[in-house]
Design a protein around this motif. Structure first.
Motif, mmCIF file in Angstrom:
data_model
loop_
_atom_site.group_PDB
_atom_site.id
_atom_site.type_symbol
_atom_site.label_atom_id
_atom_site.label_comp_id
_atom_site.label_asym_id
_atom_site.label_seq_id
_atom_site.Cartn_x
_atom_site.Cartn_y
_atom_site.Cartn_z
ATOM 1 N N HIS A 1 0.825 -1.204 0.000
ATOM 2 C CA HIS A 1 0.000 0.000 0.000
ATOM 3 C C HIS A 1 0.861 1.257 0.000
ATOM 4 O O HIS A 1 0.527 2.249 -0.667
ATOM 5 N N VAL A 2 1.958 1.230 0.735
ATOM 6 C CA VAL A 2 2.868 2.370 0.745
ATOM 7 C C VAL A 2 3.461 2.576 -0.651
ATOM 8 O O VAL A 2 3.527 3.712 -1.148
ATOM 9 N N ALA A 3 3.845 1.496 -1.300
ATOM 10 C CA ALA A 3 4.410 1.590 -2.655
ATOM 11 C C ALA A 3 3.385 2.134 -3.640
ATOM 12 O O ALA A 3 3.723 2.900 -4.553
ATOM 13 N N LEU A 4 2.114 1.752 -3.473
ATOM 14 C CA LEU A 4 1.053 2.254 -4.351
ATOM 15 C C LEU A 4 0.851 3.754 -4.121
ATOM 16 O O LEU A 4 0.715 4.520 -5.086
ATOM 17 N N GLY A 5 0.848 4.171 -2.860
ATOM 18 C CA GLY A 5 0.712 5.594 -2.570
ATOM 19 C C GLY A 5 1.858 6.404 -3.134
ATOM 20 O O GLY A 5 1.657 7.470 -3.739
ATOM 21 N N GLN A 6 3.075 5.914 -2.984
ATOM 22 C CA GLN A 6 4.242 6.625 -3.513
ATOM 23 C C GLN A 6 4.213 6.680 -5.038
ATOM 24 O O GLN A 6 4.627 7.682 -5.642
ATOM 25 N N LEU A 7 3.716 5.616 -5.659
ATOM 26 C CA LEU A 7 3.595 5.596 -7.120
ATOM 27 C C LEU A 7 2.633 6.687 -7.594
ATOM 28 O O LEU A 7 2.908 7.415 -8.559
ATOM 29 N N LYS A 8 1.503 6.818 -6.911
ATOM 30 C CA LYS A 8 0.520 7.836 -7.284
ATOM 31 C C LYS A 8 1.075 9.247 -7.079
ATOM 32 O O LYS A 8 0.896 10.128 -7.931
ATOM 33 N N ILE A 9 1.742 9.455 -5.958
ATOM 34 C CA ILE A 9 2.315 10.771 -5.673
ATOM 35 C C ILE A 9 3.348 11.151 -6.730
ATOM 36 O O ILE A 9 3.358 12.267 -7.258
ATOM 37 N N THR A 10 4.222 10.202 -7.066
ATOM 38 C CA THR A 10 5.264 10.462 -8.068
ATOM 39 C C THR A 10 4.649 10.718 -9.434
ATOM 40 O O THR A 10 5.114 11.586 -10.188
ATOM 41 N N ALA A 11 3.598 9.988 -9.771
ATOM 42 C CA ALA A 11 2.922 10.188 -11.063
ATOM 43 C C ALA A 11 2.295 11.580 -11.135
ATOM 44 O O ALA A 11 2.364 12.243 -12.179
ATOM 45 N N GLU B 1 12.731 2.071 -2.455
ATOM 46 C CA GLU B 1 11.957 0.972 -1.882
ATOM 47 C C GLU B 1 10.695 0.712 -2.698
ATOM 48 O O GLU B 1 10.339 -0.447 -2.958
ATOM 49 N N SER B 2 10.006 1.756 -3.110
ATOM 50 C CA SER B 2 8.793 1.582 -3.915
ATOM 51 C C SER B 2 9.131 1.042 -5.293
ATOM 52 O O SER B 2 8.426 0.175 -5.835
ATOM 53 N N TRP C 1 7.633 -2.461 -7.112
ATOM 54 C CA TRP C 1 6.920 -2.554 -8.385
ATOM 55 C C TRP C 1 7.689 -3.321 -9.453
ATOM 56 O O TRP C 1 7.086 -3.926 -10.348
ATOM 57 N N GLU C 2 9.008 -3.363 -9.349
ATOM 58 C CA GLU C 2 9.798 -4.048 -10.380
ATOM 59 C C GLU C 2 10.137 -5.486 -10.001
ATOM 60 O O GLU C 2 10.677 -6.239 -10.820
ATOM 61 N N LYS C 3 9.787 -5.876 -8.779
ATOM 62 C CA LYS C 3 9.970 -7.266 -8.377
ATOM 63 C C LYS C 3 8.883 -8.127 -8.995
ATOM 64 O O LYS C 3 7.780 -7.664 -9.286
ATOM 65 N N ARG C 4 9.160 -9.410 -9.201
ATOM 66 C CA ARG C 4 8.190 -10.308 -9.826
ATOM 67 C C ARG C 4 7.263 -10.917 -8.779
ATOM 68 O O ARG C 4 7.680 -11.221 -7.660
ATOM 69 N N ASP C 5 6.003 -11.089 -9.172
ATOM 70 C CA ASP C 5 5.033 -11.704 -8.278
ATOM 71 C C ASP C 5 5.120 -13.224 -8.377
ATOM 72 O O ASP C 5 6.015 -13.771 -9.035
ATOM 73 N N ARG D 1 3.555 -15.268 -10.057
ATOM 74 C CA ARG D 1 3.434 -15.766 -11.425
ATOM 75 C C ARG D 1 4.619 -15.402 -12.308
ATOM 76 O O ARG D 1 4.632 -15.716 -13.492
ATOM 77 N N GLY D 2 5.582 -14.720 -11.710
ATOM 78 C CA GLY D 2 6.779 -14.376 -12.473
ATOM 79 C C GLY D 2 6.668 -13.089 -13.258
ATOM 80 O O GLY D 2 7.549 -12.767 -14.056
ATOM 81 N N ARG D 3 5.597 -12.315 -13.047
ATOM 82 C CA ARG D 3 5.416 -11.052 -13.757
ATOM 83 C C ARG D 3 5.781 -9.892 -12.846
ATOM 84 O O ARG D 3 5.496 -9.912 -11.656
ATOM 85 N N ARG D 4 6.413 -8.883 -13.429
ATOM 86 C CA ARG D 4 6.724 -7.703 -12.628
ATOM 87 C C ARG D 4 5.419 -7.049 -12.169
ATOM 88 O O ARG D 4 4.468 -6.930 -12.926
ATOM 89 N N ARG D 5 5.415 -6.601 -10.919
ATOM 90 C CA ARG D 5 4.171 -6.067 -10.365
ATOM 91 C C ARG D 5 3.671 -4.837 -11.107
ATOM 92 O O ARG D 5 2.472 -4.578 -11.144
ATOM 93 N N ILE D 6 4.580 -4.079 -11.708
ATOM 94 C CA ILE D 6 4.137 -2.896 -12.434
ATOM 95 C C ILE D 6 3.268 -3.278 -13.619
ATOM 96 O O ILE D 6 2.480 -2.454 -14.113
ATOM 97 N N SER D 7 3.324 -4.537 -14.044
ATOM 98 C CA SER D 7 2.477 -4.982 -15.152
ATOM 99 C C SER D 7 0.994 -5.019 -14.749
ATOM 100 O O SER D 7 0.132 -5.163 -15.616
ATOM 101 N N TYR D 8 0.697 -4.876 -13.449
ATOM 102 C CA TYR D 8 -0.702 -4.768 -13.036
ATOM 103 C C TYR D 8 -1.385 -3.608 -13.764
ATOM 104 O O TYR D 8 -2.580 -3.659 -14.048
#
Length: 404
Positions: free
Chosen positions: A90-100, A137-138, A142-146, A148-155
């Motif tokens: 959740h922290v990573a999602l918040g930081q992603l939105k703020i940066t965007a 950290e964020s 997002w660049e780590k794989r879940d 299923r082997g997909r990077r989380r940013i692919s969400y």
């Protein structure tokens, strides 16, 4: 870092005085809660802002969750918002939105990334416009794989709102609907409240009488996907069957608010936001608020911490508003005393606390030490009004307290 995050979550969720079986359920929930739970927060920020009466000097603390509300509070013009969360996703999602918000060139890019959240171009937008400015950290998250082997940013290229614990739960509910030959899209096609109710009574209500559904919803683990831990399951059910409680909450979501004004209904019945020009959206995602978000985004911070500890670390009389979501449903009396003792110490005159409960009544009377509770005034009529108008519809009560 992962071990520390696991410990922080377990400290908050696992009941120390519970039986062995209940502790195992708590630990299972804590494990599920480690990943992304809420791609979108399920509390209505519009009623929150009405109850909080945010002003230009307001310093506000809230639980982050998906950060939709924390960001939306900026539209009310506070001096500072701090969003605290145990969950590093959740922290990573918040930081992603703020940066965007800070670095995307226009509203259209931002809207496609976070409202649609399924365009292939979002991968390139992340790499070139967001990632270079994102904290380490964020970015690592997002660049780590879940699994299923997909990077989380692919969400964000495959449908963010279909991901996470809640997204998977809603997807499972849609699968059950298909098995029972229920067309959930019919709710979204209704043009009046009367039509919405007709669809609910005809299509949705009967499923809660199915034996399997009644059995399944009576299992505490079945609601982990809603972010409901075992301790809160008991509050939510009370003396009723859980299927009946859930039926009433879904009825409010489907029938009490016009579909054209309720983005929570779109998330439940379409697994994403409406894509029309007039689509209902959280305040932070609305076109009319884009420039405001850009101007005020430096007033928000997202922190990975236990909120009780964070509040205790703040200076005396330094905060004005607290939004606790439903976290207190997880707490015993001693934990409530500890939390509210810290809140009282950190509160400025006139401070307000807003929270939600699974059951309808406020949980504080009879649980919180009277010496602490007596310092706060319960705004009963306004709380009832906020509860009635909360479009998310999944909670029994919205409660508002003011420092007496």
């Amino acid at each position: 870092m992962a071990a520390q995050a696991k410990r922080i979550i377990e400290d908050a969720v696992v009941r120390k005085d519970a039986k062995v079986g209940d502790k195992l359920l708590d630990k299972a929930f804590a494990l599920a809660f480690k990943g992304l739970v809420y791609a979108q927060i399920w509390e209505d920020p519009v009623v929150d802002m009405e109850g909080l009466e945010i002003g230009p000097d307001t310093r506000l603390m809230c639980i982050a969750s998906g950060s939709c509300n924390a960001l939306s509070y900026l539209t009310a013009g506070p001096a500072q918002v701090t969003a605290v969360d145990l969950n590093r996703a959740h922290v990573a999602l918040g930081q992603l939105k703020i940066t965007a918000i800070r670095h995307l060139p226009n509203y259209e890019r931002f809207h496609r990334f976070f409202a649609h959240a399924d365009h292939k171009e979002n991968a390139q937008v992340y790499r070139t416009m967001i990632a270079p400015h994102l904290d380490a950290e964020s970015r690592k998250y997002w660049e780590k794989r879940d699994i299923r082997g997909r990077r989380r940013i692919s969400y964000f290229t495959r449908g963010l709102y279909r991901k996470g614990l809640l997204g998977n739960f809603i997807g499972l509910a849609h699968l059950f609907a298909k098995l029972y030959k229920i067309d959930l899209s019919k709710v979204l096609e209704a043009e009046t409240l009367e039509e919405q109710r007709e669809v609910f009574e005809r299509e949705l209500a009967p499923v809660f009488d199915k034996k399997f559904v009644r059995w399944l919803t009576s299992q505490p683990a079945s609601l982990f996907g809603l972010g409901i831990p075992p301790a809160q399951f008991e509050h939510l059910a009370g003396d009723e069957r859980m299927a009946e409680v859930l039926r009433r909450r879904l009825e409010k979501l489907a029938c009490d608010f016009e579909i054209k004004d309720n983005y929570f209904a779109w998330q439940a019945f379409a697994r994403g936001y409406d894509r029309s020009e007039s689509a209902p959206l959280p305040p932070y995602l609305q076109r009319a608020n884009w420039e405001t978000m850009r101007e005020r985004v430096d007033r928000i911070d997202v922190v990975n911490a236990n909120m009780v500890h964070w509040i205790g670390d703040q200076a005396e009389a330094s905060l004005d508003r607290f939004v606790l979501l439903d976290a207190q449903d997880w707490m015993n009396n001693a934990q409530l005393d500890d939390l509210w003792g810290r809140i009282t110490r950190a509160s400025r005159p006139g401070a307000r606390v807003l929270f939600r409960t699974a059951a309808e009544p406020s949980l504080l009377p009879g649980c919180l030490d009277d010496a602490i509770l007596s310092k706060w005034r319960y705004l009963e009529e306004q709380s009832a009004d906020l509860t009635r108008r909360d479009r998310s519809s999944i909670y029994g009560g919205v409660h508002l307290y003011e420092l007496a």
